[in-house]
Scaffold this motif. Structure first.
Motif, PDB file in Angstrom:
ATOM      1  N   TRP A  49       0.927  -0.858  -0.100  1.00 39.93           N
ATOM      2  CA  TRP A  49      -0.005  -0.178   0.065  1.00 39.93           C
ATOM      3  C   TRP A  49       0.740   1.203   0.055  1.00 39.93           C
ATOM      4  CZ3 TRP A  49      -0.939   3.199   4.617  1.00 39.93           C
ATOM      5  CH2 TRP A  49      -1.976   4.223   4.572  1.00 39.93           C
ATOM      6  N   TYR A  60      -3.879   9.276   4.098  1.00 40.38           N
ATOM      7  CA  TYR A  60      -3.105   8.301   4.992  1.00 40.38           C
ATOM      8  C   TYR A  60      -1.874   7.681   3.896  1.00 40.38           C
ATOM      9  CZ  TYR A  60      -7.455   8.405   7.690  1.00 40.38           C
ATOM     10  OH  TYR A  60      -8.302   8.829   8.680  1.00 40.38           O
ATOM     11  N   HIS A 100     -10.793   2.964  -1.880  1.00 39.29           N
ATOM     12  CA  HIS A 100     -10.628   2.244  -0.611  1.00 39.29           C
ATOM     13  C   HIS A 100     -12.008   2.573   0.145  1.00 39.29           C
ATOM     14  CE1 HIS A 100      -7.416   1.988   2.681  1.00 39.29           C
ATOM     15  NE2 HIS A 100      -8.411   1.067   2.888  1.00 39.29           N
ATOM     16  N   LEU A 104     -18.184   2.508   6.461  1.00 36.01           N
ATOM     17  CA  LEU A 104     -18.340   2.294   7.766  1.00 36.01           C
ATOM     18  C   LEU A 104     -17.685   3.549   8.556  1.00 36.01           C
ATOM     19  CD1 LEU A 104     -18.003  -1.392   8.554  1.00 36.01           C
ATOM     20  CD2 LEU A 104     -19.883  -0.169   8.140  1.00 36.01           C
ATOM     21  N   PRO A 107     -11.364   4.157   5.954  1.00 38.11           N
ATOM     22  CA  PRO A 107     -11.116   3.242   4.989  1.00 38.11           C
ATOM     23  C   PRO A 107     -10.944   1.830   5.368  1.00 38.11           C
ATOM     24  CG  PRO A 107      -9.243   4.358   5.418  1.00 38.11           C
ATOM     25  CD  PRO A 107     -10.277   5.103   6.384  1.00 38.11           C
ATOM     26  N   ASP A 108     -11.470   0.806   4.543  1.00 37.67           N
ATOM     27  CA  ASP A 108     -11.150  -0.589   5.120  1.00 37.67           C
ATOM     28  C   ASP A 108     -10.723  -1.538   3.881  1.00 37.67           C
ATOM     29  OD1 ASP A 108     -13.337  -2.655   7.187  1.00 37.67           O
ATOM     30  OD2 ASP A 108     -11.170  -3.079   6.194  1.00 37.67           O
ATOM     31  N   TRP A 109     -11.685  -1.987   2.986  1.00 43.43           N
ATOM     32  CA  TRP A 109     -11.312  -2.856   1.992  1.00 43.43           C
ATOM     33  C   TRP A 109     -11.089  -2.117   0.587  1.00 43.43           C
ATOM     34  CZ3 TRP A 109     -16.128  -2.814   4.065  1.00 43.43           C
ATOM     35  CH2 TRP A 109     -17.182  -2.260   3.422  1.00 43.43           C
ATOM     36  N   PHE A 110     -10.461  -2.731  -0.309  1.00 41.80           N
ATOM     37  CA  PHE A 110     -10.242  -2.189  -1.572  1.00 41.80           C
ATOM     38  C   PHE A 110     -11.052  -2.786  -2.666  1.00 41.80           C
ATOM     39  CE2 PHE A 110      -6.433   0.450  -0.343  1.00 41.80           C
ATOM     40  CZ  PHE A 110      -5.941  -0.465   0.619  1.00 41.80           C
ATOM     41  N   ASP A 111     -11.843  -2.078  -3.352  1.00 42.47           N
ATOM     42  CA  ASP A 111     -12.813  -2.703  -4.530  1.00 42.47           C
ATOM     43  C   ASP A 111     -13.341  -1.575  -5.140  1.00 42.47           C
ATOM     44  OD1 ASP A 111     -15.884  -4.023  -4.713  1.00 42.47           O
ATOM     45  OD2 ASP A 111     -14.240  -4.721  -5.590  1.00 42.47           O
ATOM     46  N   TRP A 113     -10.366  -2.477  -8.172  1.00 43.45           N
ATOM     47  CA  TRP A 113      -8.773  -1.953  -8.514  1.00 43.45           C
ATOM     48  C   TRP A 113      -8.860  -1.733  -9.986  1.00 43.45           C
ATOM     49  CZ3 TRP A 113      -4.278  -3.944  -5.290  1.00 43.45           C
ATOM     50  CH2 TRP A 113      -4.707  -4.359  -4.113  1.00 43.45           C
TER      51      TRP A 113
ATOM     52  N   SER B  33      -9.757  -8.450   4.960  1.00 39.14           N
ATOM     53  CA  SER B  33     -10.366  -8.787   3.660  1.00 39.14           C
ATOM     54  C   SER B  33      -9.467  -9.677   2.764  1.00 39.14           C
ATOM     55  CB  SER B  33     -10.513  -7.231   3.027  1.00 39.14           C
ATOM     56  OG  SER B  33     -11.182  -6.332   3.503  1.00 39.14           O
ATOM     57  N   TYR B  35      -8.226 -10.937  -1.173  1.00 34.39           N
ATOM     58  CA  TYR B  35      -8.178 -10.624  -2.543  1.00 34.39           C
ATOM     59  C   TYR B  35      -7.449 -11.846  -3.332  1.00 34.39           C
ATOM     60  CZ  TYR B  35      -8.820  -5.942  -0.647  1.00 34.39           C
ATOM     61  OH  TYR B  35      -9.155  -4.965   0.333  1.00 34.39           O
ATOM     62  N   GLN B  88      -5.755  -8.460   3.927  1.00 34.78           N
ATOM     63  CA  GLN B  88      -5.597  -7.300   4.105  1.00 34.78           C
ATOM     64  C   GLN B  88      -6.222  -6.927   5.372  1.00 34.78           C
ATOM     65  OE1 GLN B  88      -8.025  -4.537   2.545  1.00 34.78           O
ATOM     66  NE2 GLN B  88      -7.258  -3.238   4.159  1.00 34.78           N
TER      67      GLN B  88
END
Lengths: 123, 108
Positions: A49, A60, A100, A104, A107-111, A113, B33, B35, B88
């Motif tokens: 990241w 961040y 990101h 909630l 930031p948490d999950w990546f979707d 990409w 999470s 991937y 992650q």
């Protein structure tokens, strides 16, 4: 459907600055439930990241890269950008942009990409 | 090095259940999470918030988090599931993203 497309120079010389842009379609970079992230992957290695930015300015960054990274969100063009300064061979990688998710709050999950763009640092 | 530890590789026979673990003290009280990344492709999200599946993720994929270890389980593994898998987490205390080193799943 949210789509992200990263683009960049392909080849950068050592000590120079790498500049990448990610175009966002099917959604707005001004979304209140999204940060926009950069992630890289050196050839044959894992994911690292780089940083994430909210359209209003909250940023961040990976502590190991923070001093060299600048990120921005362009709401007029619906795109994000990243600059990495003083690059070296170790910065050779496929660079991805991603949403990101911050549904909630933090930031948490990546979707999703975007498709990655390979950047090679070489003279 | 990675603060989330994954086994480098896992092998499974077609139709069997595969489990991939992700361990780290930093997982406590954090969501994991997962991937999936196939060669030459971008990663895709298969599990978020420990156990939720995005639309498009087959039901054979499931996730759990016991506190220090998150697990991705693939039931009835298919040849198409052969890929690299990464865990992650977001560490809110340090405002940092943690990735595991990745696990190569071989369907033999």
């Amino acid at each position: 459907q949210l789509l992200l497309q990263a683009s960049g120079p392909g080849l950068v010389k050592p000590s120079e600055t790498l500049s990448l842009t990610c175009s966002v379609s099917g959604g707005s970079v001004s979304s209140t439930t999204s940060y926009w992230a950069w992630i890289r992957q050196p050839p044959g290695k894992g994911l690292e990241w780089i940083g994430s930015m909210y359209y209003a300015g909250t940023t961040y960054s990976n502590p190991s890269l923070e001093s060299r990274v600048t990120m921005s969100v362009d709401t007029s063009r619906n795109r994000i950008s990243m600059r990495l300064g003083s690059v070296a061979a170790a910065d050779t990688a496929v660079y991805y942009c991603a949403r990101h998710s911050a549904i909630l709050g933090p930031p948490d999950w990546f979707d999703p990409w975007g498709q990655g763009t390979l950047v090679t640092v070489s003279s | 090095s990675y603060e989330l530890t994954q086994p480098p590789s896992v092998s499974v026979s077609p139709g069997q259940t595969a489990g991939i673990t992700c361990s780290g003290d930093t997982l406590r009280n954090k969501y994991a999470s997962w991937y999936q990344q196939k060669p030459g492709q971008s990663p895709i999200l298969v599990i978020y918030q420990d156990s939720k599946r995005p639309s498009g993720t087959p039901e054979r994929f499931s996730g759990s988090n016991s506190g220090k270890t998150a697990t991705l389980t693939i039931s009835g593994t298919q040849a198409m599931d052969e890929a690299e898998y990464y865990c992650q987490a977001w560490d809110s205390s340090t405002a940092d993203v943690l990735f595991g080193g990745g696990t190569k799943l071989a369907v033999l």
